[in-house]
Design a protein around this motif. Structure first.
Motif, short mmCIF file in Angstrom:
data_model
loop_
_atom_site.label_atom_id
_atom_site.label_comp_id
_atom_site.label_asym_id
_atom_site.label_seq_id
_atom_site.Cartn_x
_atom_site.Cartn_y
_atom_site.Cartn_z
N SER A 111 31.62 -23.00 14.18
CA SER A 111 30.22 -22.59 14.31
C SER A 111 30.01 -21.35 15.16
CB SER A 111 29.38 -23.76 14.87
OG SER A 111 29.26 -24.78 13.91
N GLY A 147 25.28 -25.73 10.13
CA GLY A 147 26.04 -26.21 11.28
C GLY A 147 26.41 -27.66 11.11
N SER A 154 31.37 -27.78 14.62
CA SER A 154 31.08 -27.68 16.05
C SER A 154 32.35 -27.61 16.87
CB SER A 154 30.23 -28.88 16.49
OG SER A 154 30.87 -30.10 16.16
N THR A 205 25.05 -26.38 23.70
CA THR A 205 25.78 -27.38 22.94
C THR A 205 27.17 -27.58 23.55
OG1 THR A 205 26.52 -28.02 20.71
CG2 THR A 205 26.68 -25.69 21.29
N THR A 242 27.70 -30.98 12.89
CA THR A 242 27.67 -31.49 14.25
C THR A 242 28.02 -32.98 14.27
OG1 THR A 242 25.31 -32.06 14.13
CG2 THR A 242 25.86 -29.83 14.88
N GLU A 287 21.97 -31.33 20.09
CA GLU A 287 22.30 -32.47 19.23
C GLU A 287 21.69 -33.79 19.70
OE1 GLU A 287 26.34 -30.21 19.55
OE2 GLU A 287 24.57 -30.55 20.81
#
Length: 443
Positions: free
Chosen positions: A306, A347, A81, A407, A349, A374
């Protein structure tokens, strides 16, 4: 009498069915009790698989569910991320080990320059080269101890196994002098009558200083000079492309790829900002596809941020003014288009913590905002977990998966930076989440 017995039997069977149905309903109610008020958080908690550790050297048995998620995919995107989160890098390292040690993946494609990748590839295969020097040559975001441990592990793995893992850089923005020398050497050996023609276009564009210094200075070059250099780079590529060769000639394919990187470099720096961003993504994906063909079909782990690995055909990175926002179709969107389910997007995170920005600087990363995808992950009672987003989801969860995504953005750009464009279900097949992160360590 027989009718009464029949009636009683029927009632008994009906009662049994009713009891069974009631038991199923009670079981379902218990299983889904935590989804009544927060269906998304409940679904995440119910389907997440806790991971035991972030220790990159530890056992991999807790990753078995993730192995099943990978299934038959032959290119796996490992997208972080943000850069500079120690635990994200360590979790990626663990997943890379899973892909290599237990699933037979034999190439690591990296968000790194092609010529830098050749030096790293030689190091992990033969031990030649100095790791300190190699690390200093990598892009700044990867100059951390955690990344160095990945390279050390790759070297150690190759030293103990006959079938080596390869390292390939899929970028071109630091194309070093070695690519120019390789092109000239190939033409000198295979088409010496055209060497002078090659040098007329190659010599004017050879980097004259350390490549990072050259790139910094090149930003100040006049537009018309950049366009002229791009024309020379195209001439170099087209000359090599036109040389006679046989099908499957590996030396020709490699020389042509060197020339392609030189062309990509100069075309990239001659483009407007977002045209350059799109150029980069398209060519990174094409370079990865080229390597898969060149290697004879290696299964590939693609290590990058990402925004590159996600299947995001219309991604936007918003940053505060006056800096321009970034828009592009990600490399991952090309890979999904070409490979379908053969490309798996993971991904990585986190919930909150601090990350390393380079040059001794760090940045706080707050808990996700309400609209960030998230947000529900923080409700899972596990330090880190894996979640396959393709599992069955009821309507409220499906809305979350398929609704507009947002995000966290670029750490150095502050809390108002964000990334959007597409949906969570589109971007990622699997999530690997860590609750708290700390800054990666400068190498």
């Amino acid at each position: 009498m027989s009718r009464r017995i029949l009636t009683l039997g029927r009632r008994t069977r009906l009662l049994g069915v009713a009891v069974a149905v009631t038991a199923l309903l009670v079981t379902a109610a218990i299983a889904n009790a935590d989804t009544q008020d927060e269906p998304v958080s409940g679904w995440v908690r119910h389907n997440a698989t806790a991971l035991d550790t972030v220790d990159a050297t530890g056992p991999l048995n807790d990753l078995e569910a993730l192995r099943r998620s990978v299934d038959d995919a032959f290119v796996v995107g490992l997208g972080e991320s943000v850069h500079g989160a120690a635990e994200e890098t360590e979790l990626k390292h663990r997943v890379l080990r899973l892909l290599v040690e237990r699933m037979g993946f034999r190439t690591v494609a990296w968000e790194e320059d092609w010529t830098t990748g050749l030096l790293i590839d030689r190091y992990i295969r033969t031990g030649e080269g100095d790791l300190d020097e190699l690390m200093s040559g990598m892009s700044g975001q990867y100059q951390t101890r955690e990344v160095a441990e990945v390279l050390r592990w790759l070297r150690s793995y190759n030293a103990e196994h006959a079938h080596n893992v390869r390292f390939v850089g899929v970028e071109y923005y630091y194309t070093r002098l070695s690519a120019y020398n390789a092109v000239a050497a190939y033409v000198a050996e295979n088409a010496p009558q055209r060497l002078r023609e090659l040098e007329e276009h190659l010599d004017p564009i050879r980097p004259t200083t350390d490549i990072k210094e050259y790139v910094r200075a090149y930003y100040g070059v006049r537009v018309e000079d950049k366009e002229r250099n791009a024309r020379d780079a195209r001439e170099v590529h087209e000359l090599v492309e036109s040389l006679p060769h046989t099908d499957g000639d590996g030396a020709y394919a490699l020389a042509l790829h060197h020339a392609r990187q030189i062309r990509s470099f100069y075309e990239y720096y001659a483009l407007e900002f977002n045209q350059a961003n799109q150029h980069r993504e398209a060519h990174a994906a094409a370079n990865l596809r080229w390597w898969r063909d060149y290697s004879g079909g290696d299964e590939i782990a693609y290590w990058a941020a990402s925004p590159h690995t996600a299947n995001a055909p219309d991604l936007r990175i918003a940053v505060p003014a006056p800096d321009p926002e970034m828009r592009f179709a990600s490399a991952g969107s090309y890979l999904r288009r070409w490979y379908g389910d053969g490309y798996l997007s993971i991904g990585f995170t986190f919930d909150h913590g601090r990350v390393y920005l380079g040059d001794g600087r760090t940045a706080d990363q707050p808990k996700p905002k309400h609209e960030w995808f998230e947000k529900p992950f923080g409700d899972v009672r596990a330090d880190q977990f894996a979640l396959d987003l393709r599992r069955f989801a009821p309507p409220p969860v499906k809305d979350w998966l398929e609704g507009p995504i947002r995000t966290r953005g670029l750490p150095y750009a502050g809390p108002d930076s964000f990334i959007d464009g597409g949906s969570l279900a589109q971007w990622f097949d699997v999530i690997v989440h860590r609750q708290t992160v700390s800054p990666a360590h400068a190498f």
